[in-house]
Design an enzyme around this catalytic site. Structure first.
Site, PDB file in Angstrom:
ATOM      1  N   ASP A   6      -7.523   8.750   2.419  1.00  0.00           N
ATOM      2  CA  ASP A   6      -7.044   7.789   1.430  1.00  0.00           C
ATOM      3  C   ASP A   6      -6.188   6.835   2.121  1.00  0.00           C
ATOM      4  O   ASP A   6      -6.005   6.737   3.314  1.00  0.00           O
ATOM      5  CB  ASP A   6      -6.025   8.777   0.442  1.00  0.00           C
ATOM      6  N   ASN A  43      -3.533   3.967  -0.006  1.00  0.00           N
ATOM      7  CA  ASN A  43      -2.798   3.451  -1.207  1.00  0.00           C
ATOM      8  C   ASN A  43      -1.790   2.505  -1.320  1.00  0.00           C
ATOM      9  O   ASN A  43      -1.076   2.358  -2.373  1.00  0.00           O
ATOM     10  CB  ASN A  43      -2.326   4.985  -1.779  1.00  0.00           C
ATOM     11  N   ASP A  99     -10.217   6.141  -8.997  1.00  0.00           N
ATOM     12  CA  ASP A  99      -9.386   7.024  -9.901  1.00  0.00           C
ATOM     13  C   ASP A  99      -9.577   6.982 -11.095  1.00  0.00           C
ATOM     14  O   ASP A  99      -8.895   8.162 -11.887  1.00  0.00           O
ATOM     15  CB  ASP A  99      -7.868   6.526  -9.561  1.00  0.00           C
TER      16      ASP A  99
HETATM   17  C1  DGJ Z   1      -5.352   8.184  -4.594  1.00  0.00           C
HETATM   18  C2  DGJ Z   1      -6.633   8.911  -4.451  1.00  0.00           C
HETATM   19  O1  DGJ Z   1      -7.519   8.136  -5.216  1.00  0.00           O
HETATM   20  C3  DGJ Z   1      -6.405  10.063  -5.611  1.00  0.00           C
HETATM   21  O2  DGJ Z   1      -7.711  10.792  -5.832  1.00  0.00           O
HETATM   22  C4  DGJ Z   1      -5.512  11.066  -5.089  1.00  0.00           C
HETATM   23  O3  DGJ Z   1      -6.154  11.644  -3.721  1.00  0.00           O
HETATM   24  C5  DGJ Z   1      -4.161  10.454  -4.711  1.00  0.00           C
HETATM   25  N1  DGJ Z   1      -4.400   9.273  -4.068  1.00  0.00           N
HETATM   26  C6  DGJ Z   1      -3.152  11.412  -3.898  1.00  0.00           C
HETATM   27  O4  DGJ Z   1      -2.044  10.780  -3.631  1.00  0.00           O
END
Ligand code: DGJ
Length: 741
Positions: free
Chosen positions: A478, A480, A548
């Site tokens: 991931d 983020n 997501d």
């Molecule tokens: C973002 C991802 O897209 C989600 O599926 C999940 O893994 C979260 N992060 C977890 O923090």
């Protein structure tokens, strides 16, 4: 043969699948773009390049006032010597000037396709799958060689381009722009199709006319991004799935990019693809070479469907690598939307137990298993078990799941660090930052400085330990947040503008090493869903968490947009709970299942609490998916109805031998007293008779046998169509399986 050189006309003719691409050396010095389009039969263009004297278009050759770089289509334009359009290349030189004069020097044609040093790229398995042309351009004064590389694939209408810049001179050259491809379209009327979006709304399809000014799509976020995908196409007006001429551009890169068009005063359209020059510079020392990533130029004269299928085949077979390239993927359960951060070993095993009874094959432990991560405010960077939650460690959890017939996979976010982490406390300078300036947080986290080799090695080390600590068969990687304060203490001040690109090179290095070390692990890339759904990441990780947003209706749009370029086998798609956690919508379990079957099917909900109705359905779904999985993952996709109408959506997969197919229909909003509707299928063999079986659940009325089971020729199914059953209620769906008789 795919590439010819004609001595007389000084033309290079590249033939790739159904397309031709012609380049001409003019006056022994200038590289002129002559043609890109439908495949030409004759390997050369007989008509000479016509140039005319134009006001305000200066002439580099004092003896020819008809010739200006401003008015001819060029292959690799540089600003400053009579071309005023956006250039492919720009540099700052030791004397403060920026004039670079790239003249044709020589060429090489050979079979196969060379690797790109440290960069992801398409490849061939046999030399005879493609031919490559390399053209050297030289600036005599600087002794700077720019090599343009073109690979023509025999069985794809796609040309791969990349560029290398070698400094063979005495002085440093500061590269400020090294685009991977520029292509001048003589004239014509086109629309731009591109895939803008946002988190949870990735890859919406946007089409707008090419106007009379530059239209650029780019990322400045350090990642290819949710906001714009590194893809666009010039499409003729009224292009449909089955008709229209298309020139597609895809960039095999995961960082900041620039793409788009710069139309000129005569209606010529300059299309471009490359690393975003914004915030980028590269100090090229004498003796060094810089490699720009690969751009893919695709051509279709039969609409979007054929463009997509060509890219799907190329990406599936000659971009993705490793064990899973040709393998079906396990149906998975992911605990994220079921538990978020709150779980312990018992909860996970319970979830696994229920999942396994449903036929699910892989259990993915998502965020929250390491450090002391009870929320998103800590522990990134400390990839060690949280023994409060998993007192017996990963091995025991894996064993417990294996006993239930489940494989085990795990989530990581290796490019990030939480300020509240041991890693950050020990190495506060390991994140991207600029001096003492404050460091912007995103999701309470900072970005590790992957431009540094010590950071790359430390993370590789941690991940290696993790993957060796238990039989982990799947990794979700991931990422983020996007990059801010992009600076690195590892690089001197005159190389700070390299950090963004060096980060991506560092990331590629880590991924290359890790995937080499663990070839039997299935990697799924993710960036808050589909924030880095690009060909660069696909080279290392064969599937991507598409978004997501797990709402079935939201997913129709996202998956349709994604499917324009990326194959179904690259998309992660999960059935989640209702009301959906992102949009609050309630959709039937069958619709959620059928929509998630447009990619790698997974479940992301608390399967322990399913009603008995839904449990039965999920059970059936998994079985059904396993029966059509090869079709979905390796078949040809036909988009039949685009959800953009807000009314419905439909698509189908046809097996390579056309003997099997599966078609799916989703009604978005129900209508009162709707007209009788028929779905026109595609891609079938007109002379094969198919047994067609309708799959539909929970109807309030019974369907006559002659609608449930039909035997008809492909010809009829594609032209007369199939009757769509009356589906009472919003968000209802059905599917048909087709088998040759
Ligand atoms: C973002 C991802 O897209 C989600 O599926 C999940 O893994 C979260 N992060 C977890 O923090």
């Amino acid at each position: 043969m795919a590439i010819y050189f004609d001595e007389v006309t000084q033309q290079f003719h590249l033939q790739a699948g159904q397309t031709s691409y012609v380049i001409q050396v003019h006056k022994g010095a200038y590289l002129i773009h002559r043609y890109f389009g439908r495949r030409l039969l004759n390997p050369k263009i007989e008509q000479p390049l016509i140039t005319v004297d134009r006001a305000f278009s200066p002439n580099p050759d004092p003896l020819d006032d008809t010739f200006s770089l401003d008015t001819v289509p060029l292959e690799y334009p540089v600003f400053g010597s009579s071309d005023f359009r956006l250039p492919a290349f720009e540099a700052e030189l030791h004397d403060g000037s920026s004039i670079v004069d790239l003249r044709y020097k020589t060429y090489r044609i050979f079979s196969g396709k060379p690797k790109l040093d440290g960069l992801p790229a398409t490849y061939v398995e046999h030399e005879n799958e493609a031919q490559t042309l390399e053209i050297d351009l030289l600036d005599e004064t600087l002794q700077l060689t720019v090599t343009l590389r073109y690979t023509a694939f025999l069985s794809h209408s796609i040309i791969a381009r990349s560029v290398s810049v070698a400094n063979c001179g005495q002085h440093d050259v500061k590269l400020k722009r090294v685009l991977s491809a520029v292509c001048d379209f003589p004239n014509g009327s086109y629309n731009i199709l591109h895939l803008p979006g946002a988190h949870a709304r990735e890859r919406e399809v946007s089409v707008l006319p090419v106007g009379r000014m530059a239209q650029l799509l780019e990322s400045r976020r350090g990642a290819s991004s949710h906001q714009q995908n590194p893809f666009f196409a010039l499409v003729s007006p009224n292009t449909t799935e089955d008709s229209g001429e298309i020139f597609a551009f895809s960039f095999v890169y995961s960082g900041n990019f620039l793409m788009g068009v710069d139309p000129d005063q005569y209606g010529m359209i300059r299309a471009m693809v490359g690393i975003n020059p914004f915030g980028f510079a590269w100090q090229l020392k004498p003796g060094e070479t810089f490699h720009a990533p690969e751009a893919l130029l695709g051509y279709s004269q039969q609409g979007l469907g054929s463009m997509s299928r060509d890219f799907h085949r190329l990406f599936r077979t000659r971009l993705v690598r490793g064990t899973f390239r040709d393998q079906v993927r396990p149906v998975l359960i992911n605990n994220w939307e079921a538990t978020y951060f709150t779980f312990d070993q018992e909860t996970l095993l319970d979830l696994g137990r229920s999942a396994s009874k449903l036929g699910i094959e892989l259990f993915v432990l998502d965020d929250g298993w390491f450090g002391h991560r009870d929320n998103d405010r800590s522990s990134l960077g400390d990839w060690k078990i949280d023994f409060r939650k998993l007192p017996e460690g990963l091995q025991s959890l894996e064993k417990g799941l294996r006993d239930q017939n489940l494989k085990f996979g795990i989530w990581v976010e290796p490019e990030m660090v939480s300020p509240d982490s041991d890693l950050y406390r020990e190495h506060p300078d390991w994140c991207l930052h600029v001096g003492d300036r404050s460091r912007s947080l995103g999701r309470h986290q900072l970005v590790l400085d992957f431009s540094r080799s010590d950071v790359q090695e430390a993370i590789l080390d941690q991940l290696t330990h993790l993957l060796q600590s238990a039989p982990i068969q799947y990794v979700k990687w991931d990422m983020n947040r996007h990059m801010t304060e992009v600076g690195s203490v590892a690089w001197p001040k005159d190389q700070q503008s390299e950090v963004g690109h060096r980060y991506i090179l560092g990331l590629y290095h880590v991924l290359e090493e890790l995937t080499k070390q663990f070839p039997s692990v299935l990697f799924e890339s993710c960036s808050g869903g589909g924030g880095r759904f690009d060909p660069g990441m696909l080279y290392y990780m064969p599937q991507v968490w598409t978004s997501d947003n797990t709402d079935a209706i939201g997913r129709l749009f996202i998956q349709f947009g994604t499917s324009l370029l990326y194959p179904s086998i690259s998309m992660g798609a999960h059935v989640s709970a209702v009301p959906n956690h992102q949009v609050g919508r309630i959709t039937p379990i069958d619709t959620r299942g059928l929509v998630a079957m447009m990619g790698n099917l997974g479940y992301e909900l608390d399967v322990r609490n399913l009603s008995s109705h839904d449990r039965d359905r999920v059970n059936e779904q998994v079985l059904f998916y396993k029966s059509i999985q090869r079709l979905v993952l390796f078949g040809d996709l036909y988009r039949l109805r685009h959800p953009n109408t807000q009314k419905d959506a439909a698509w189908m997969y046809v097996g390579v031998d056309q003997r099997e197919a599966i078609a799916t229909y989703v009604q978005i909003l129900a209508q009162g007293n709707p007209p009788m509707d028929r779905l026109m299928l595609r891609g079938l063999d007109p002379i094969i008779q198919y047994e067609v079986s309708l799959i539909v659940h929970d109807l309030q009325y019974s369907i006559p046998e002659n609608v449930l089971h039909v035997a008809a020729f492909g010809d009829e199914l594609m032209n007369v169509g199939l009757v769509i059953p009356y589906l009472l209620g919003d968000f209802r769906a059905c599917a048909w399986t087709l088998k040759a008789r």
